[in-house]
Design a protein around this motif. Structure first.
Motif, PDB file in Angstrom:
ATOM      1  N   MET A  88      -1.282  15.168 -14.155  1.00  0.00           N
ATOM      2  CA  MET A  88      -2.312  14.164 -13.928  1.00  0.00           C
ATOM      3  C   MET A  88      -1.690  12.881 -13.380  1.00  0.00           C
ATOM      4  O   MET A  88      -0.559  12.526 -13.715  1.00  0.00           O
ATOM      5  N   ALA A  89      -2.429  12.205 -12.545  1.00  0.00           N
ATOM      6  CA  ALA A  89      -2.003  10.915 -12.008  1.00  0.00           C
ATOM      7  C   ALA A  89      -3.024   9.855 -12.417  1.00  0.00           C
ATOM      8  O   ALA A  89      -4.113  10.173 -12.898  1.00  0.00           O
ATOM      9  N   THR A  90      -2.665   8.614 -12.236  1.00  0.00           N
ATOM     10  CA  THR A  90      -3.550   7.525 -12.670  1.00  0.00           C
ATOM     11  C   THR A  90      -3.800   6.551 -11.535  1.00  0.00           C
ATOM     12  O   THR A  90      -2.885   6.173 -10.800  1.00  0.00           O
ATOM     13  N   TYR A  91      -5.060   6.172 -11.406  1.00  0.00           N
ATOM     14  CA  TYR A  91      -5.536   5.277 -10.352  1.00  0.00           C
ATOM     15  C   TYR A  91      -6.501   4.331 -11.041  1.00  0.00           C
ATOM     16  O   TYR A  91      -7.545   4.759 -11.524  1.00  0.00           O
ATOM     17  N   THR A  92      -6.157   3.072 -11.135  1.00  0.00           N
ATOM     18  CA  THR A  92      -6.912   2.145 -11.983  1.00  0.00           C
ATOM     19  C   THR A  92      -7.619   1.072 -11.170  1.00  0.00           C
ATOM     20  O   THR A  92      -6.994   0.361 -10.382  1.00  0.00           O
ATOM     21  N   LYS A  93      -8.920   0.950 -11.379  1.00  0.00           N
ATOM     22  CA  LYS A  93      -9.715  -0.102 -10.756  1.00  0.00           C
ATOM     23  C   LYS A  93     -10.058  -1.154 -11.820  1.00  0.00           C
ATOM     24  O   LYS A  93     -10.597  -0.807 -12.873  1.00  0.00           O
ATOM     25  N   ILE A  94      -9.745  -2.395 -11.516  1.00  0.00           N
ATOM     26  CA  ILE A  94      -9.939  -3.497 -12.455  1.00  0.00           C
ATOM     27  C   ILE A  94     -11.049  -4.394 -11.917  1.00  0.00           C
ATOM     28  O   ILE A  94     -10.917  -4.989 -10.844  1.00  0.00           O
ATOM     29  N   PHE A  95     -12.146  -4.500 -12.655  1.00  0.00           N
ATOM     30  CA  PHE A  95     -13.335  -5.206 -12.181  1.00  0.00           C
ATOM     31  C   PHE A  95     -13.446  -6.604 -12.789  1.00  0.00           C
ATOM     32  O   PHE A  95     -13.233  -6.795 -13.990  1.00  0.00           O
ATOM     33  N   LEU A  96     -13.805  -7.555 -11.941  1.00  0.00           N
ATOM     34  CA  LEU A  96     -14.074  -8.922 -12.385  1.00  0.00           C
ATOM     35  C   LEU A  96     -15.408  -9.368 -11.795  1.00  0.00           C
ATOM     36  O   LEU A  96     -15.711  -9.066 -10.633  1.00  0.00           O
ATOM     37  N   GLN A  97     -16.196 -10.069 -12.590  1.00  0.00           N
ATOM     38  CA  GLN A  97     -17.447 -10.640 -12.097  1.00  0.00           C
ATOM     39  C   GLN A  97     -17.410 -12.146 -12.265  1.00  0.00           C
ATOM     40  O   GLN A  97     -17.077 -12.652 -13.344  1.00  0.00           O
ATOM     41  N   PHE A  98     -17.740 -12.850 -11.184  1.00  0.00           N
ATOM     42  CA  PHE A  98     -17.729 -14.304 -11.185  1.00  0.00           C
ATOM     43  C   PHE A  98     -19.161 -14.827 -10.999  1.00  0.00           C
ATOM     44  O   PHE A  98     -20.024 -14.095 -10.489  1.00  0.00           O
ATOM     45  N   PRO A  99     -19.431 -16.083 -11.410  1.00  0.00           N
ATOM     46  CA  PRO A  99     -20.762 -16.652 -11.185  1.00  0.00           C
ATOM     47  C   PRO A  99     -21.137 -16.572  -9.708  1.00  0.00           C
ATOM     48  O   PRO A  99     -20.297 -16.832  -8.835  1.00  0.00           O
ATOM     49  N   ALA A 100     -22.376 -16.190  -9.429  1.00  0.00           N
ATOM     50  CA  ALA A 100     -22.803 -15.982  -8.049  1.00  0.00           C
ATOM     51  C   ALA A 100     -22.654 -17.240  -7.202  1.00  0.00           C
ATOM     52  O   ALA A 100     -22.427 -17.152  -5.990  1.00  0.00           O
ATOM     53  N   SER A 146      -6.532   9.945 -14.269  1.00  0.00           N
ATOM     54  CA  SER A 146      -7.803   9.830 -13.569  1.00  0.00           C
ATOM     55  C   SER A 146      -8.022  10.907 -12.511  1.00  0.00           C
ATOM     56  O   SER A 146      -9.139  11.111 -12.061  1.00  0.00           O
ATOM     57  N   TYR A 147      -6.970  11.583 -12.077  1.00  0.00           N
ATOM     58  CA  TYR A 147      -7.139  12.683 -11.129  1.00  0.00           C
ATOM     59  C   TYR A 147      -5.906  13.583 -11.184  1.00  0.00           C
ATOM     60  O   TYR A 147      -4.834  13.162 -11.596  1.00  0.00           O
ATOM     61  N   SER A 148      -6.086  14.827 -10.758  1.00  0.00           N
ATOM     62  CA  SER A 148      -4.977  15.770 -10.795  1.00  0.00           C
ATOM     63  C   SER A 148      -4.086  15.590  -9.575  1.00  0.00           C
ATOM     64  O   SER A 148      -4.550  15.192  -8.501  1.00  0.00           O
ATOM     65  N   ASN A 149      -2.816  15.899  -9.729  1.00  0.00           N
ATOM     66  CA  ASN A 149      -1.863  15.763  -8.638  1.00  0.00           C
ATOM     67  C   ASN A 149      -0.771  16.802  -8.813  1.00  0.00           C
ATOM     68  O   ASN A 149      -0.159  16.882  -9.878  1.00  0.00           O
ATOM     69  N   TRP A 150      -0.551  17.603  -7.790  1.00  0.00           N
ATOM     70  CA  TRP A 150       0.467  18.648  -7.890  1.00  0.00           C
ATOM     71  C   TRP A 150       1.850  18.010  -7.930  1.00  0.00           C
ATOM     72  O   TRP A 150       2.204  17.248  -7.028  1.00  0.00           O
ATOM     73  N   PRO A 151       2.652  18.327  -8.913  1.00  0.00           N
ATOM     74  CA  PRO A 151       4.039  17.829  -8.911  1.00  0.00           C
ATOM     75  C   PRO A 151       4.875  18.608  -7.910  1.00  0.00           C
ATOM     76  O   PRO A 151       4.484  19.703  -7.479  1.00  0.00           O
ATOM     77  N   VAL A 158       1.312  27.769  -4.563  1.00  0.00           N
ATOM     78  CA  VAL A 158      -0.084  28.196  -4.485  1.00  0.00           C
ATOM     79  C   VAL A 158      -0.401  29.162  -5.622  1.00  0.00           C
ATOM     80  O   VAL A 158      -1.495  29.128  -6.202  1.00  0.00           O
ATOM     81  N   GLU A 159       0.557  30.009  -5.983  1.00  0.00           N
ATOM     82  CA  GLU A 159       0.336  30.956  -7.081  1.00  0.00           C
ATOM     83  C   GLU A 159       0.085  30.215  -8.394  1.00  0.00           C
ATOM     84  O   GLU A 159      -0.824  30.576  -9.165  1.00  0.00           O
ATOM     85  N   MET A 160       0.859  29.193  -8.653  1.00  0.00           N
ATOM     86  CA  MET A 160       0.700  28.425  -9.895  1.00  0.00           C
ATOM     87  C   MET A 160      -0.667  27.747  -9.927  1.00  0.00           C
ATOM     88  O   MET A 160      -1.360  27.756 -10.956  1.00  0.00           O
ATOM     89  N   HIS A 161      -1.068  27.174  -8.795  1.00  0.00           N
ATOM     90  CA  HIS A 161      -2.368  26.500  -8.756  1.00  0.00           C
ATOM     91  C   HIS A 161      -3.514  27.495  -8.830  1.00  0.00           C
ATOM     92  O   HIS A 161      -4.529  27.250  -9.498  1.00  0.00           O
TER      93      HIS A 161
END
Length: 210
Positions: A1-13, A111-116, A121-124
């Motif tokens: 597995m691999a990790t991909y992180t989105k960090i959200f911020l909300q500011f006054p309009a 957050s998502y799979s990733n082949w090391p 192909v046989e393993m996958h």
């Protein structure tokens, strides 16, 4: 597995400090590679105009760092970057701050799979192979688009059609997935085929025809 992180911020309009007609903003840290490098605005046409929402994406090592540190530390680091980009007096405190920690969730550990390196192909294919009447589908089982939403979509369609064929007694469609009892260290070109979930070649042509 691999990790991909989105960090959200909300500011006054009424205190949005970036150009909302621009979707992406890049930051190049002078010391550390991948340190909060890509910001994306959701406060724009086609997204959520007037929302004051901005998010920044980190991957790989930086993902694991932010997912293992307190939210307050991550928030302070992101604000420091934004203030270095736009000026300290122009960037207020966000009204909301949120990000997932996929690598810490027991049922995901990423957050998502990733082949090391070295995955064949046989393993996958053995991940895709059905076990009797139990079939598997997800982005992780798609040979070409693993790690992506459309990989899950295509695999779901494929497996659903196969199961429907089995229920209807259609032997042309109800075909069990290959399962390799003996694994080889390399993948011959001939194994990149539809039977192993490989419908479009990644090599010299766009298809399997000569």
């Amino acid at each position: 597995m691999a990790t991909y992180t989105k960090i959200f911020l909300q500011f006054p309009a009424d205190k949005v400090f970036w150009n909302t007609s621009t979707q992406f903003f890049l930051y190049a840290d002078p010391v550390e590679r991948g340190y909060y490098p890509v910001f994306q605005s959701l406060d724009g046409p086609g997204f959520l105009p007037g929302s004051g929402i901005l998010f920044v994406t980190v991957v790989s090592t930086q993902s694991y760092i932010v997912e293992n540190q307190p939210d307050s530390v991550t928030k302070a680091q992101v604000l420091a970057v934004l203030r270095s980009m736009y000026g300290a007096s122009n960037v207020p405190e966000p009204t909301a701050f949120l990000y997932p920690k996929w690598s810490k969730i027991p049922w995901a550990f990423g957050s998502y799979s990733n082949w090391p390196p070295g995955t064949s192909v046989e393993m996958h294919q053995n991940l895709r192979a059905n076990v009797g009447r139990l079939w598997f589908a997800g982005e992780h089982t798609h040979a070409e688009y693993y790690g992506f939403l459309h990989g899950a979509w295509f695999e779901g369609q494929t497996v659903a059609n196969t199961i429907a064929g089995c229920l209807k007694g259609n032997k042309a469609v109800c075909v069990e997935e290959p399962n390799y009892k003996m694994l080889h260290g390399t993948t011959p070109i001939g194994q990149y085929d539809p039977a192993n979930g490989w419908f479009v070649t990644s090599f010299q042509t766009y298809g399997f025809d000569d």
